[in-house]
Design an enzyme around this catalytic site. Structure first.
Site, PDB file in Angstrom:
ATOM      1  N   ARG A 490      12.108 -13.682  50.814  1.00  0.00           N
ATOM      2  CA  ARG A 490      12.626 -14.898  50.580  1.00  0.00           C
ATOM      3  C   ARG A 490      14.028 -15.242  51.160  1.00  0.00           C
ATOM      4  NH1 ARG A 490       9.668 -12.740  46.545  1.00  0.00           N
ATOM      5  NH2 ARG A 490       8.666 -14.210  45.003  1.00  0.00           N
ATOM      6  N   SER A 513      18.080 -15.527  46.581  1.00  0.00           N
ATOM      7  CA  SER A 513      18.073 -16.668  45.815  1.00  0.00           C
ATOM      8  C   SER A 513      19.372 -16.943  45.303  1.00  0.00           C
ATOM      9  CB  SER A 513      17.122 -16.573  44.526  1.00  0.00           C
ATOM     10  OG  SER A 513      15.718 -16.499  45.117  1.00  0.00           O
TER      11      SER A 513
END
Length: 579
Positions: A490, A513
């Site tokens: 990610r 994130s």
């Protein structure tokens, strides 16, 4: 008068994320607010512990990204204590990280994100013969016969007719934003199901090298997988040997075949129907990578497959260097987060001096809407030299492209030519999704080379997988600090550790994130999610905010993974409100 659309939680992600979008009269998003609705707190648990065991706790930050947190943690301790790891250990780690990438990206595309583009129920209208012709026109994947697609359609009809969509429940089926013809929808649903079976083989790489999946085992100073020179010695039953290495080679082939024959063709085929989504959803225009996949035992130094750097304002001609130890470069802010800093809410702290002091004083959920003028998230706001940046597959592909990586340029140019799009189309929601696909192929193709190098070392008599010097704490300095950085699927992930008298004095993890999903900072600067939603988005139906899901899912959010909100009867709770 503006109205607020509330989506809480955003589904098909790991963890709890609330998005509030303020709409104008034309249903366009004027302002968006991203709120992480769960507190993590692992940093507090780690204080006072032996740094060599930190990885086992840090892995529990996430139920999906377990490997990457383990790697970042052991690298942080190794960096603090100044120890390199043997070449075999680095190759094994590269193989494990690579397997995580390929597994995670394929799972994200088919099971978390494809349903934003694929209308499952529409697949019931498809002609299996025409679906077969479509599939065979774009790929050599063997499971493409009319009979195969007819069987998948029959299974799907059983779900729908019985009112038990199961894994396909709660979709916005029939939304006019879906553009695929029924045959493309049926093909994608079939590949969704194929990917579920495929992943069972892929995770075996983690179990061979790390003993289990999820939460494979790690070791500060190397890897816990001893190497046997051949199947005949006494340790062969528990060590990596010729049998398991051949098994890994077979798994890598399975991974590459699925990526080449299914994932890449499906991405390009689906993207061709949604070319307008290559013109919205970028947001920041700033991208950062930490770099990863070292060629030797020194993480994030020397030769890296993925280079580090920062791209500002889409300018691929200039790469700014990244120094994670520099307090002027990396800071976390909490002006709009439910945390307090001793220096005040507007202060920015480098992770070595990071604080995790909870300060939630808002209403108990559920509440009508966030108080966005105050604190509204359990996520902090990290910044690079005061600027919000995006991390993740798009950042990595852009960095590789800018640095002249030949395969990346060839793949990106091929995809853009096939879709008849210019390079700036990559700066978008669907560009982010396409970049994830392209980097999956890049990394899957690299894995065989890492395995070949490992096998060559073993044949040359090098069986070393651990730096034993690390296990004598009497040799450690009284005080040390280090950072363990890597490129998680990610995006850029780093753990910072401060060690005093052999124990952890401070520990801070800034996850991908956090960079992407963080709220506004004290200057009002939006994070990547917020900025992307504010970039040319309008909603067709406020009760079915498909457009919000598409862009948020393009980042592959991970907000305290594998946790769901349920009521006392065990039913999942999700709400979409217009207030």
């Amino acid at each position: 008068m503006s109205k607020r659309v509330v989506v809480d939680p955003i589904t098909r992600i790991e963890g709890h994320l609330r998005i509030e979008a303020e709409l104008g009269e034309d249903q366009s998003i004027r302002n968006a607010y991203s709120s992480g609705t769960m507190v993590r707190g692992i940093e507090l648990i780690l204080k006072g512990r032996d740094p060599r065991e930190a990885w086992a706790f840090a892995q529990r930050i996430c139920g999906v990204c377990t490997l990457v947190h383990g790697i970042a943690s052991v690298r942080a301790v190794e960096n603090a204590l100044g120890y390199d790891i043997p070449a075999n250990a680095q190759l094994i780690r590269n193989l494990m990280i690579g397997a995580q990438y390929v597994h995670d990206h394929v799972m994200h595309f088919y099971h978390l994100h494809a349903l934003d583009w694929v209308d499952v129920v529409s697949a019931l209208k498809a002609d299996p013969k025409a679906t077969s012709e479509l599939a065979q026109s774009i790929s050599s994947y063997p499971k493409s016969s009319p009979g195969y697609f007819a069987e998948v359609q029959k299974r799907l009809r059983t779900f729908v007719d019985g009112g038990q969509l199961g894994i396909f429940a709660n979709g916005f089926w029939g939304h006019p934003g879906y553009k695929l013809p029924p045959e493309a929808n049926l093909m994608a649903v079939a590949h969704y199901l194929d990917a579920l079976a495929w992943q069972r083989d892929v995770v075996q790489i983690h179990t061979i090298f790390g003993g289990k999946n999820p939460h494979p085992n790690f070791l500060v100073g190397g890897v816990p997988a001893p190497i046997s020179a051949g199947p005949g010695d006494g340790s062969a039953s528990t060590a990596v040997n010729i049998v398991t290495l051949n098994q890994i080679r077979s798994i890598i082939k399975t991974m590459r075949d699925f990526v080449d024959q299914v994932y890449v063709p499906d991405t390009l085929a689906i993207a061709g129907f949604y070319k307008d989504w290559f013109a919205r959803g970028e947001g920041l225009g700033n991208f950062m990578t930490y770099g990863d996949f070292p060629a030797d035992g020194r993480a994030n130094t020397g030769s890296l497959l993925i280079p580090s750097g920062v791209i500002l304002g889409r300018d691929l001609s200039r790469i700014e260097p990244v120094d994670l130890n520099d307090p002027a470069q990396i800071q976390e802010f909490a002006a709009h987060s439910w945390y307090d800093y001793s220096a005040g809410k507007t202060a920015g702290l480098h992770p070595y001096a990071g604080e995790t002091t909870l300060a939630y004083s808002g209403p108990n959920p559920p509440f009508d809407q966030l108080d966005v003028e105050q604190s509204y998230s359990w996520i902090k706001s990290p910044r690079w030299r005061g600027k919000a940046v995006e991390v993740g597959p798009l950042a990595r592909v852009l960095m590789l492209y800018a640095k002249g990586h030949e395969q990346t340029r060839d793949l990106a140019n091929m995809a853009l030519k096939k879709l008849d799009l210019p390079l700036p189309a990559m700066f978008s929601t669907l560009g982010r999704t396409a970049a994830r696909t392209l980097e999956t192929k890049i990394i899957a193709d690299q894995m065989e080379g890492w395995l070949d190098a490992l096998v060559a070392n073993i044949r040359n008599g090098d069986l070393k997988v651990h730096n034993d010097r690390l296990w004598d704490p009497s040799t450690w300095p009284r005080e040390a600090r280090g950072v363990g950085a890597m490129e998680a699927p990610r995006g850029g992930l780093a753990h910072w550790v401060v060690i005093k008298n052999g124990k952890i004095d401070n520990y801070q993890a800034v996850v991908p994130s956090t960079w992407n999903a963080g709220p506004r900072d004290a200057t009002g600067q939006s994070g990547a999610y917020e900025a992307a939603l504010q970039d040319r988005h309008s909603l067709y139906d406020v009760k079915q905010p498909l457009e919000i899901q598409r862009t948020i899912h393009s980042f592959d959010p991970c907000i305290a993974c594998a946790v769901h909100v349920v009521d006392p009867e065990g039913r999942e709770m999700s709400s979409i409100e217009v207030v």
